[in-house]
Every structure is written in structure tokens, then in C-alpha cells.
Motif scaffolding. Structure first.
Motif, mmCIF file in Angstrom:
data_model
loop_
_atom_site.group_PDB
_atom_site.id
_atom_site.type_symbol
_atom_site.label_atom_id
_atom_site.label_comp_id
_atom_site.label_asym_id
_atom_site.label_seq_id
_atom_site.Cartn_x
_atom_site.Cartn_y
_atom_site.Cartn_z
ATOM 1 N N TRP A 170 0.811 -1.218 0.000
ATOM 2 C CA TRP A 170 0.000 0.000 0.000
ATOM 3 C C TRP A 170 0.842 1.266 0.000
ATOM 4 N N HIS A 172 2.739 2.380 -2.177
ATOM 5 C CA HIS A 172 2.814 3.050 -3.483
ATOM 6 C C HIS A 172 1.510 3.766 -3.828
ATOM 7 N N ASN A 173 0.609 3.870 -2.832
ATOM 8 C CA ASN A 173 -0.632 4.629 -2.978
ATOM 9 C C ASN A 173 -1.464 4.150 -4.172
ATOM 10 N N PRO A 174 -1.867 2.885 -4.165
ATOM 11 C CA PRO A 174 -2.635 2.355 -5.298
ATOM 12 C C PRO A 174 -3.977 3.051 -5.449
ATOM 13 N N GLN A 175 -4.343 3.282 -6.703
ATOM 14 C CA GLN A 175 -5.595 3.962 -7.002
ATOM 15 C C GLN A 175 -6.607 3.062 -7.701
ATOM 16 N N THR A 176 -6.136 1.964 -8.282
ATOM 17 C CA THR A 176 -7.009 1.069 -9.040
ATOM 18 C C THR A 176 -6.712 -0.382 -8.663
ATOM 19 N N ASP A 179 -3.449 -1.385 -10.109
ATOM 20 C CA ASP A 179 -2.281 -0.984 -9.318
ATOM 21 C C ASP A 179 -1.942 -2.062 -8.282
#
Length: 206
Positions: A170, A172-176, A179
Motif C-alpha cells: 500500500w 505506493h498509494n494504489p488507485q485502481t 495498481d
């Protein structure tokens, strides 16, 4: 990518999470790898259950199917094998490879590999990687793990198999969803010394 590079075997077992295989194939083909793909018999049912899609059995039609699912990459080389063709090249130790990735990997496949059973081409190809001392990476998809699952995974790890559970990070700041999936795929490919997915890697504390 050199045309002389050895192929990578991509095994797809009947576990939930076919998106992992699709994303792996997309990036590998775009990076111009040679892929020998074998999907287990159960994979046909998973495609039907998860996506309401019928996967063709004919190898050439299946190649077009997988390329379409992966976004139609025109690069790379892809050859699909019927699950029952235990006489295929990838069933022999004399067939040189970069190794094999099984993604997703069912607990049934894990169990068979742990005791040396080869009831189809996917399992035989994986058994060959183990006996030849080549790289085999599995991405198990199950939760929770039973004691039987853990013991089978331990047996494989003790033989040198790399076990990469489908657990995303987490930081890497997943957006989808992609990701999250791509992070797992990238970490699995790391075990094969393949770096073809643009993910944000841990850089330490700022």
C-alpha cells in the motif's frame, strides 16, 4: 529483447484471480518475451465463473483469446498448449527455459507439486523445473491457509520454489485494482530477474 532469449513458461491454474495472469502476460509480451502458456482444465471453468467468458481449447484460438484479454499486445511471442498435451516441449527437461511462473496457483496444484504428481501438462512442466533446478515461482490464491496448505507450501519452498502470495502493498498509494495486481505481478517476476512493470518501489523513509 533478443530473439534468442529462452522462453518463460506461464502456467494458469484453476484458482480465482485470472487478472494476475492477464496482467503478467500483458507486460511480458510488451517487453517482447517468449511465452509458453498452459492453462489447466479448471481454468476454463474459472473464466466462465469470473468473467462469463468461454476460453477456446484450440491453441491458435487460445493465443488470440489471451492476447485480447491482455489488451491485444502485438509484440512478444506466445504459444499456447492444451492442458492434456503431456508430450509438449515444455514437458521435457531438455527444453531450455527461463523458468516458470504459475499465477494464480491453486492449492490443488500446490498439493500435487509437493508430492510429485503430474496429471496434466501444467503440473508436468512445473515438476520439470523442480527436477532440473530451474526457477519456479508460484502465486498461491487461497485464504485462510489450512495446515495442509502450509505444509505443502513449505515442502515446495524447501525444494527452492519461490512462493509469492497474492498480497499487495500500500506504500505506493494504489488507485485502481490494476495498481494492486501489478504490484504482486512485479514482485513475482522479480523472483525470475524480470523487471518489466513500472511500479513504484520502496525508497525508504523520506
Amino acid at each position: 529483447m533478443s530473439n534468442n532469449i529462452k522462453p518463460l513458461i506461464l502456467g494458469v491454474s484453476g484458482a480465482s484471480g485470472l487478472i494476475y495472469a492477464v496482467r503478467a502476460l500483458k507486460f511480458l509480451l510488451e517487453a517482447e518475451y517468449k511465452i509458453e502458456l498452459v492453462a489447466s482444465k479448471s481454468t476454463y471453468m474459472v473464466w466462465q465463473a469470473e468473467q462469463d467468458i468461454r476460453m477456446p481449447a484450440d491453441p491458435e484460438a487460445q493465443e488470440q483469446f489471451w492476447r485480447k484479454q491482455a489488451g491485444n499486445p502485438l509484440s512478444g511471442q506466445l504459444r499456447c498448449h492444451p492442458w492434456s498435451d503431456v508430450g509438449a516441449g515444455i514437458a521435457s527437461g531438455s527444453f531450455k527455459t527461463l523458468g516458470m511462473l504459475i499465477m494464480p496457483c491453486s492449492m490443488s496444484t500446490v498439493a500435487k507439486l509437493a508430492v510429485g504428481l503430474s496429471s496434466d501438462l501444467l503440473e508436468r512442466a512445473a515438476d520439470v523445473q523442480i527436477k532440473e533446478g530451474r526457477k519456479l515461482v508460484i502465486v498461491p490464491r487461497e485464504t485462510p491457509f489450512s495446515l495442509i496448505h502450509l505444509r505443502n507450501l513449505t515442502t515446495l519452498a524447501e525444494t527452492g520454489v519461490r512462493v509469492v502470495p497474492a498480497i499487495p502493498a500500500w506504500y505506493h498509494n494504489p488507485q485502481t485494482i490494476e495498481d494492486l495486481v501489478d504490484f504482486v505481478v512485479a514482485r513475482a517476476l522479480d523472483q525470475l530477474d524480470i523487471d518489466c512493470i513500472p511500479i513504484q518501489r520502496w525508497q525508504g523513509h523520506l
